[in-house]
Design an enzyme around this catalytic site. Structure first.
Site, PDB file in Angstrom:
ATOM      1  N   HIS A 219       0.847  -1.199   0.000  1.00 13.89           N
ATOM      2  CA  HIS A 219       0.000   0.000   0.000  1.00 13.89           C
ATOM      3  C   HIS A 219       0.878   1.242   0.000  1.00 13.89           C
ATOM      4  CE1 HIS A 219      -3.759  -2.093   0.920  1.00 13.89           C
ATOM      5  NE2 HIS A 219      -3.094  -2.804   1.822  1.00 13.89           N
TER       6      HIS A 219
ATOM      7  N   ASP B 178       8.729   2.826   6.130  1.00 14.53           N
ATOM      8  CA  ASP B 178       8.802   3.039   4.685  1.00 14.53           C
ATOM      9  C   ASP B 178       9.635   1.937   4.012  1.00 14.53           C
ATOM     10  OD1 ASP B 178       8.218   4.401   2.324  1.00 14.53           O
ATOM     11  OD2 ASP B 178      10.094   5.538   2.413  1.00 14.53           O
TER      12      ASP B 178
ATOM     13  N   GLU C 126      -5.100   3.777   4.300  1.00 17.46           N
ATOM     14  CA  GLU C 126      -4.452   2.601   3.708  1.00 17.46           C
ATOM     15  C   GLU C 126      -4.634   2.610   2.189  1.00 17.46           C
ATOM     16  OE1 GLU C 126      -3.946  -1.588   5.625  1.00 17.46           O
ATOM     17  OE2 GLU C 126      -5.848  -1.532   4.541  1.00 17.46           O
TER      18      GLU C 126
END
Ligand code: NI
Length: 137
Positions: free
Chosen positions: A43, A81, A126
């Site tokens: 995502h 990340d 999300e």
């Protein structure tokens, strides 16, 4: 002094697989659908962190938003990340990485680190259509 809320939006990309370790494959498939595919999926998350405080008369700020950005970057974004949320992030260990559970853990990463401001909400998008919000309750 007036109280004002300030929100900083940040972004991270991450992979996850939704599953309950206590379920077998068929149960995970029934509850989580394609989100439980064994090899996971990704995502592009948007994270919105909102704080509240009094406006400092000398600066006109509740807080320096660059400080808020740096804090969330250091405590949260750097870990999430380009990570696999099931295996790469120590503070998500043992958690099924739904948006709900990730938002709660993000709250606890940030709360208590905001001098002069109060954490009000953690909002985690999300997808463009799915948003969860945690307000510390
Ligand atoms: Ni997903």
């Amino acid at each position: 002094m007036p109280k004002v809320r300030v929100t900083r939006r940040l972004h991270f990309a991450a992979a996850h697989r939704l599953c309950n370790a206590a379920f077998d494959d068929a149960q995970n498939r029934a509850v989580f659908g394609a989100c439980s595919n064994p090899n996971g999926h990704g995502h592009n998350y948007q994270l919105e962190v909102t704080v509240e405080g009094e406006v400092d008369p000398t600066t006109g700020f509740v807080l320096d938003v660059k400080r808020l950005r740096d804090l969330v970057s250091d405590l949260v974004i750097q870990d999430l990340d380009h990570a696999n949320l099931n295996v790469d992030v120590g503070w998500l260990d043992g958690v099924n990485p739904t948006a709900e559970n990730v938002a709660v853990r993000i709250w606890h990463r940030i709360d208590g680190h905001l001098e002069g401001a109060r954490l009000v909400s953690v909002r985690l998008w999300e997808t463009e259509r799915n948003l969860v919000e945690y307000r510390g309750e």
